[in-house]
Design a protein around this motif. Sequence first.
Motif, PDB file in Angstrom:
ATOM      1  N   VAL A   1      25.254  44.215  52.047  1.00  0.00           N
ATOM      2  CA  VAL A   1      26.422  43.534  51.509  1.00  0.00           C
ATOM      3  C   VAL A   1      27.036  44.405  50.423  1.00  0.00           C
ATOM      4  O   VAL A   1      26.351  44.812  49.482  1.00  0.00           O
ATOM      5  N   ASN A   2      28.325  44.705  50.563  1.00  0.00           N
ATOM      6  CA  ASN A   2      29.056  45.481  49.558  1.00  0.00           C
ATOM      7  C   ASN A   2      29.918  44.598  48.673  1.00  0.00           C
ATOM      8  O   ASN A   2      30.206  44.961  47.536  1.00  0.00           O
ATOM      9  N   TYR A   3      30.377  43.475  49.213  1.00  0.00           N
ATOM     10  CA  TYR A   3      31.183  42.541  48.438  1.00  0.00           C
ATOM     11  C   TYR A   3      30.891  41.127  48.920  1.00  0.00           C
ATOM     12  O   TYR A   3      30.373  40.921  50.021  1.00  0.00           O
ATOM     13  N   SER A   4      31.198  40.146  48.051  1.00  0.00           N
ATOM     14  CA  SER A   4      30.899  38.742  48.350  1.00  0.00           C
ATOM     15  C   SER A   4      31.967  37.840  47.755  1.00  0.00           C
ATOM     16  O   SER A   4      32.656  38.214  46.807  1.00  0.00           O
ATOM     17  N   ASP A   5      32.063  36.627  48.288  1.00  0.00           N
ATOM     18  CA  ASP A   5      32.961  35.599  47.779  1.00  0.00           C
ATOM     19  C   ASP A   5      32.124  34.405  47.338  1.00  0.00           C
ATOM     20  O   ASP A   5      31.348  33.858  48.136  1.00  0.00           O
ATOM     21  N   PHE A   6      32.270  34.014  46.089  1.00  0.00           N
ATOM     22  CA  PHE A   6      31.546  32.876  45.530  1.00  0.00           C
ATOM     23  C   PHE A   6      32.439  32.139  44.536  1.00  0.00           C
ATOM     24  O   PHE A   6      33.424  32.693  44.047  1.00  0.00           O
TER      25      PHE A   6
ATOM     26  N   PRO B   1      40.620  25.738  48.213  1.00  0.00           N
ATOM     27  CA  PRO B   1      40.685  24.430  48.879  1.00  0.00           C
ATOM     28  C   PRO B   1      39.613  23.437  48.423  1.00  0.00           C
ATOM     29  O   PRO B   1      39.829  22.231  48.474  1.00  0.00           O
ATOM     30  N   ASP B   2      38.470  23.941  47.939  1.00  0.00           N
ATOM     31  CA  ASP B   2      37.433  23.021  47.457  1.00  0.00           C
ATOM     32  C   ASP B   2      37.670  22.569  46.015  1.00  0.00           C
ATOM     33  O   ASP B   2      36.873  21.838  45.445  1.00  0.00           O
ATOM     34  N   GLY B   3      38.773  23.047  45.410  1.00  0.00           N
ATOM     35  CA  GLY B   3      39.127  22.643  44.057  1.00  0.00           C
ATOM     36  C   GLY B   3      38.501  23.476  42.952  1.00  0.00           C
ATOM     37  O   GLY B   3      38.706  23.207  41.773  1.00  0.00           O
ATOM     38  N   HIS B   4      37.748  24.516  43.307  1.00  0.00           N
ATOM     39  CA  HIS B   4      37.063  25.358  42.323  1.00  0.00           C
ATOM     40  C   HIS B   4      37.679  26.749  42.271  1.00  0.00           C
ATOM     41  O   HIS B   4      38.324  27.199  43.222  1.00  0.00           O
ATOM     42  N   GLU B   5      37.409  27.451  41.156  1.00  0.00           N
ATOM     43  CA  GLU B   5      37.804  28.851  41.026  1.00  0.00           C
ATOM     44  C   GLU B   5      36.859  29.694  41.884  1.00  0.00           C
ATOM     45  O   GLU B   5      35.652  29.451  41.901  1.00  0.00           O
ATOM     46  N   HIS B   6      37.429  30.685  42.580  1.00  0.00           N
ATOM     47  CA  HIS B   6      36.618  31.579  43.410  1.00  0.00           C
ATOM     48  C   HIS B   6      36.964  33.029  43.078  1.00  0.00           C
ATOM     49  O   HIS B   6      38.086  33.330  42.682  1.00  0.00           O
ATOM     50  N   VAL B   7      35.983  33.907  43.272  1.00  0.00           N
ATOM     51  CA  VAL B   7      36.195  35.338  43.084  1.00  0.00           C
ATOM     52  C   VAL B   7      35.591  36.106  44.255  1.00  0.00           C
ATOM     53  O   VAL B   7      34.636  35.660  44.874  1.00  0.00           O
ATOM     54  N   ARG B   8      36.185  37.241  44.538  1.00  0.00           N
ATOM     55  CA  ARG B   8      35.589  38.220  45.455  1.00  0.00           C
ATOM     56  C   ARG B   8      35.074  39.341  44.573  1.00  0.00           C
ATOM     57  O   ARG B   8      35.818  39.887  43.755  1.00  0.00           O
ATOM     58  N   VAL B   9      33.793  39.676  44.747  1.00  0.00           N
ATOM     59  CA  VAL B   9      33.136  40.665  43.897  1.00  0.00           C
ATOM     60  C   VAL B   9      32.700  41.854  44.731  1.00  0.00           C
ATOM     61  O   VAL B   9      32.112  41.706  45.801  1.00  0.00           O
ATOM     62  N   ARG B  10      32.983  43.026  44.226  1.00  0.00           N
ATOM     63  CA  ARG B  10      32.470  44.282  44.802  1.00  0.00           C
ATOM     64  C   ARG B  10      31.236  44.646  43.993  1.00  0.00           C
ATOM     65  O   ARG B  10      31.302  44.807  42.773  1.00  0.00           O
ATOM     66  N   TRP B  11      30.097  44.726  44.672  1.00  0.00           N
ATOM     67  CA  TRP B  11      28.836  45.003  43.984  1.00  0.00           C
ATOM     68  C   TRP B  11      28.722  46.485  43.633  1.00  0.00           C
ATOM     69  O   TRP B  11      29.128  47.350  44.408  1.00  0.00           O
ATOM     70  N   PHE B  12      28.147  46.776  42.474  1.00  0.00           N
ATOM     71  CA  PHE B  12      27.942  48.173  42.076  1.00  0.00           C
ATOM     72  C   PHE B  12      26.896  48.849  42.961  1.00  0.00           C
ATOM     73  O   PHE B  12      26.958  50.053  43.185  1.00  0.00           O
ATOM     74  N   HIS B  13      25.925  48.070  43.449  1.00  0.00           N
ATOM     75  CA  HIS B  13      24.907  48.582  44.362  1.00  0.00           C
ATOM     76  C   HIS B  13      24.834  47.630  45.548  1.00  0.00           C
ATOM     77  O   HIS B  13      24.914  46.410  45.379  1.00  0.00           O
ATOM     78  N   THR B  14      24.669  48.168  46.746  1.00  0.00           N
ATOM     79  CA  THR B  14      24.587  47.307  47.930  1.00  0.00           C
ATOM     80  C   THR B  14      23.369  46.393  47.836  1.00  0.00           C
ATOM     81  O   THR B  14      22.380  46.702  47.180  1.00  0.00           O
TER      82      THR B  14
END
Length: 78
Positions: free
Chosen positions: A60-65, A36-49
């Motif tokens: 945090v195990n995963y994040s959206d940026f 919705p903000d017009g940018h590409e976004h990804v959800r990432v699962r981190w290899f280490h918390t």
Amino acid sequence: MVGAIVKFKNNEIHGTPYPEFQDKVGYVLSYIPEAPDGHEHVRVRWFHTIPHPNGAPRNVNYSDFRLERFEILSHSDT
């Protein structure tokens, strides 16, 4: 993009810095070409918390940026 290995890179142009995530590596779980903000976004699962940035008692195990916050280290085979 899904399955790509990425590294978080803080940059002043991206707004709020997240020092806890600097240089952390994970893999892309999902990809949105235009959020919705017009940018590409990804959800990432981190290899280490990662310790929660707001001091919450859970990690945090995963994040959206936005994708622009990441360096792509390797692309997925698909």
